[in-house]
Scaffold this active site. Structure first.
Site, short mmCIF file in Angstrom:
data_model
loop_
_atom_site.label_atom_id
_atom_site.label_comp_id
_atom_site.label_asym_id
_atom_site.label_seq_id
_atom_site.Cartn_x
_atom_site.Cartn_y
_atom_site.Cartn_z
N LYS A 1 0.83 -1.21 0.00
CA LYS A 1 0.00 0.00 0.00
C LYS A 1 0.86 1.25 0.00
O LYS A 1 1.92 1.29 0.61
CB LYS A 1 -0.91 0.01 1.24
CG LYS A 1 -1.89 -1.15 1.26
CD LYS A 1 -2.65 -1.21 2.57
CE LYS A 1 -1.74 -1.56 3.72
NZ LYS A 1 -2.49 -1.79 4.99
N THR B 167 -7.24 9.20 8.73
CA THR B 167 -6.50 8.02 8.30
C THR B 167 -6.33 6.95 9.40
O THR B 167 -5.65 5.96 9.17
CB THR B 167 -5.12 8.40 7.76
OG1 THR B 167 -4.46 9.20 8.75
CG2 THR B 167 -5.22 9.18 6.46
N GLY C 145 -7.17 3.75 10.93
CA GLY C 145 -7.98 2.61 10.51
C GLY C 145 -8.05 2.38 9.01
O GLY C 145 -8.84 1.56 8.54
N THR C 146 -7.20 3.06 8.25
CA THR C 146 -7.25 2.88 6.79
C THR C 146 -6.88 1.45 6.39
O THR C 146 -7.57 0.84 5.58
CB THR C 146 -6.28 3.82 6.04
OG1 THR C 146 -5.02 3.81 6.72
CG2 THR C 146 -6.80 5.23 5.98
N GLY C 147 -5.79 0.94 6.98
CA GLY C 147 -5.32 -0.39 6.61
C GLY C 147 -6.35 -1.46 6.95
O GLY C 147 -6.65 -2.34 6.14
N CYS C 148 -6.92 -1.36 8.15
CA CYS C 148 -7.92 -2.34 8.60
C CYS C 148 -9.15 -2.30 7.68
O CYS C 148 -9.64 -3.33 7.22
CB CYS C 148 -8.36 -2.03 10.03
SG CYS C 148 -7.00 -1.98 11.19
N1 LIG Z 1 -4.25 10.32 2.27
C1 LIG Z 1 -4.68 9.28 1.55
N2 LIG Z 1 -5.46 9.49 0.46
C2 LIG Z 1 -5.94 8.47 -0.27
N3 LIG Z 1 -5.67 7.18 -0.02
C3 LIG Z 1 -4.91 6.89 1.04
C4 LIG Z 1 -4.36 7.91 1.89
N4 LIG Z 1 -3.65 7.31 2.88
C5 LIG Z 1 -3.76 5.99 2.67
N5 LIG Z 1 -4.50 5.71 1.56
C6 LIG Z 1 -4.89 4.40 1.04
O1 LIG Z 1 -5.50 3.68 2.10
C7 LIG Z 1 -5.20 2.30 2.01
C8 LIG Z 1 -4.50 1.88 3.31
O2 LIG Z 1 -3.13 2.25 3.21
P1 LIG Z 1 -2.19 2.70 4.40
O3 LIG Z 1 -0.82 2.69 3.84
O4 LIG Z 1 -2.68 3.96 5.00
O5 LIG Z 1 -2.44 1.53 5.42
P2 LIG Z 1 -1.95 1.34 6.90
O6 LIG Z 1 -0.76 2.19 7.16
O7 LIG Z 1 -1.82 -0.11 7.07
O8 LIG Z 1 -3.15 1.88 7.77
P3 LIG Z 1 -3.36 1.75 9.39
O9 LIG Z 1 -2.17 1.11 9.96
O10 LIG Z 1 -3.58 3.12 9.88
O11 LIG Z 1 -4.59 0.97 9.56
C9 LIG Z 1 -4.36 2.15 0.75
O12 LIG Z 1 -5.22 1.88 -0.34
C10 LIG Z 1 -3.73 3.52 0.60
O13 LIG Z 1 -3.31 3.79 -0.71
C1 LIG Z 2 -6.60 -3.08 17.45
C2 LIG Z 2 -5.91 -2.43 16.33
N1 LIG Z 2 -5.67 -3.13 15.19
C3 LIG Z 2 -5.05 -2.55 14.15
C4 LIG Z 2 -4.64 -1.24 14.20
C5 LIG Z 2 -3.91 -0.67 13.00
O1 LIG Z 2 -3.99 0.62 12.81
C6 LIG Z 2 -4.90 -0.53 15.41
N2 LIG Z 2 -4.54 0.77 15.55
N3 LIG Z 2 -5.54 -1.14 16.44
#
Ligand SMILES: Nc1ncnc2c1ncn2[C@@H]1O[C@H](COP(=O)(O)OP(=O)(O)OP(=O)(O)O)[C@@H](O)[C@H]1O
Ligand SMILES: Cc1ncc(CO)c(N)n1
Length: 451
Positions: free
Chosen positions: A177, A208, A210-213
């Protein structure tokens, strides 16, 4: 009996702030109409700023949660999030091996606030036991660097790393990502079946946490619904971009993604369309010929905040409502973006009174406004006005600034919420009366009093 609803299981930690983890996953599943199942691995005390406590669930209880739902209900697709320690990782791997659902692995290591969510010594266990079972692994930049031992600075680097992780771990597919990779766009790179595919979206200002989850949960929900992997990612990418842009501004740190925007906006749009269409029909049927101004009447209804951002988010009557012989007729249907002036008036009004999302404009005349003022006094309505001749030069010079200025001026003039705002016109500008209400029904009730 055959189960009609699809199910998705999340094996993850709880975030008490409701922004990430199990909570984000369940909201995402709901947004896609999938029934959510959970196996909680860890309870975190967490908000938008920090993780202040972590309590891991015994591995056998984690495994039993998976077994309990898989045996009785059935799982169409699953994902893992925070797995916390090596014992939980082993218990999860051993249990999910008994079933054949697709498994999305979000290799969660560190929270947005910087707190570690996976013990340092558990990274090897994750690589050894979980990644080989993955249909898809979804590392962010830092997780991908950790899993591959390589640095990522560009989309090209992300490709090399995605391929390396897939080849070294046996995961079927890897998407690196791009949220944390420099650039105007958020570019995610998928390596699948020996080929690469990029998923691009503009980087948006927003929330942002919770984006990854939410992103991995959206992919999982769509796999559960039977979409192919690449299609499921495509939908998830749109979902997460909207969720970030529409994030709820809560807490003092990283605010959370809004998972409900995905269904709330289309659902609200439909309700607005129906309510406004009915109200326009009723307006036509009361035939208020004398209330129609030369430029025609519009009748508008806006999406609620935070979704109302431009005139495209406000429904109105295409072509306006006009006099037609002795009757009153809507020229076209109700459509979003069909109004400019009145839509901007409502958007300005909502900055002060967010629940007042509907308005209509009617003809100004001395008699009509005098009647209105009389009725207003009887019924306790408030009336205010603005005078275009008082408009400051710099506002006049700015395209589209008059209406926001006027509405704001009228609201501030009486220090109470005005139900009705009028202006006396200017050279080439017809004077006008605007009637506001929470919804079209309320606006109509006010109009009916004038008839
Ligand atoms: N500012 C942004 N604008 C648009 N898309 C974004 C932005 N930030 C993240 N994304 C998208 O969101 C999704 C999750 O990516 P990200 O790299 O943020 O995950 P993450 O770091 O695992 O998130 P977290 O750990 O906070 O849950 C991907 O599709 C990424 O491209
Ligand atoms: C419980 C939990 N899972 C995943 C993430 C990833 O952002 C978080 N902040 N908290």
């Amino acid at each position: 009996m055959k189960r009609l609803v699809k199910t998705a299981l999340t094996i993850a930690g709880s975030d008490s702030g409701g922004g990430a983890g199990i909570e984000a996953d369940l909201k995402t599943f709901t947004a896609f109409g999938v029934h959510g199942l959970v196996a909680i691995t860890s309870v975190t005390a967490q908000n938008t700023q920090a993780v202040t406590a972590i309590h891991d669930i015994p591995p056998e209880v984690v495994a039993e949660q998976i077994r309990a739902v898989a045996e009785d209900i059935g799982v169409d697709a699953a994902k893992t999030g925070m797995l916390s320690n090596a014992e939980i990782i082993k218990a999860v791997a051993k249990t999910v091996k008994n079933y054949d659902f697709p498994l999305v692995v979000d290799p969660v290591m560190i929270a947005k606030s910087g707190a570690p969510l996976l013990r340092e010594d558990a990274v090897d266990a994750l690589i050894k036991y979980i990644l080989p079972l993955a249909t898809l692994v979804t590392p962010n930049r830092f997780e991908a660097e950790k899993l591959s031992g390589m640095k990522i600075r560009s989309v090209e680097d992300a490709k090399i790393v995605a391929k390396k992780i897939a080849e070294e771990t046996g995961a079927e597919a890897v998407i690196v990502k791009g949220g944390h990779i420099e650039g105007e766009e958020a570019v995610d790179v998928l390596y699948h079946n020996g080929t690469f595919r990029e998923y691009r979206a503009p980087k948006v200002e927003g929330c942002t946490h919770g984006t990854g989850c939410s992103f991995s949960a959206a992919i999982t929900a769509n796999l559960a619904k039977g979409l192919g992997l690449e299609e499921a990612i495509e939908v998830a990418k749109k979902f997460i971009t909207l969720g970030i842009a529409m994030g709820h501004r809560i807490g003092h740190g990283h605010c959370p993604v809004n998972q409900s925007a995905w269904i709330e906006i289309p659902a609200e749009k439909w309700r607005i369309y129906e309510e406004l269409t009915n109200a326009v029909r009723e307006f036509e049927s009361i035939n208020p010929v004398r209330l129609i101004p030369e430029v025609g009447t519009n009748f508008v209804y806006s999406l609620p905040l935070p979704y109302a951002r431009s005139t495209k988010d406000v429904a109105g009557v295409k072509g306006r409502i006009v006099k037609y012989g002795n009757s009153v007729k809507a020229v076209g249907p109700v459509e979003f973006g069909a109004s400019d002036h009145l839509a901007r008036a409502v958007l300005t009004y909502m900055r002060f009174y967010p629940e007042y999302r509907s308005a209509i404009n009617i003809r100004y005349s001395r008699e009509i406004i005098e009647e209105i003022i009389e009725i207003a006094q009887e019924r306790g309505f408030k009336v205010s006005f603005y005078d275009r001749r008082e408009e400051p030069e710099e506002i006049k010079a700015k395209e589209g600034a008059t209406i926001p200025w006027g509405i704001e001026t009228a609201i501030k003039r009486i220090k109470e919420r005005p139900d009705i705002i009028y202006h006396l016109g200017d050279v080439g500008k017809e004077p006008m009366i605007l009637v506001f209400g929470r919804n079209p029904r309320e606006v109509l009730e006010k109009i009916k009093m004038l008839i």
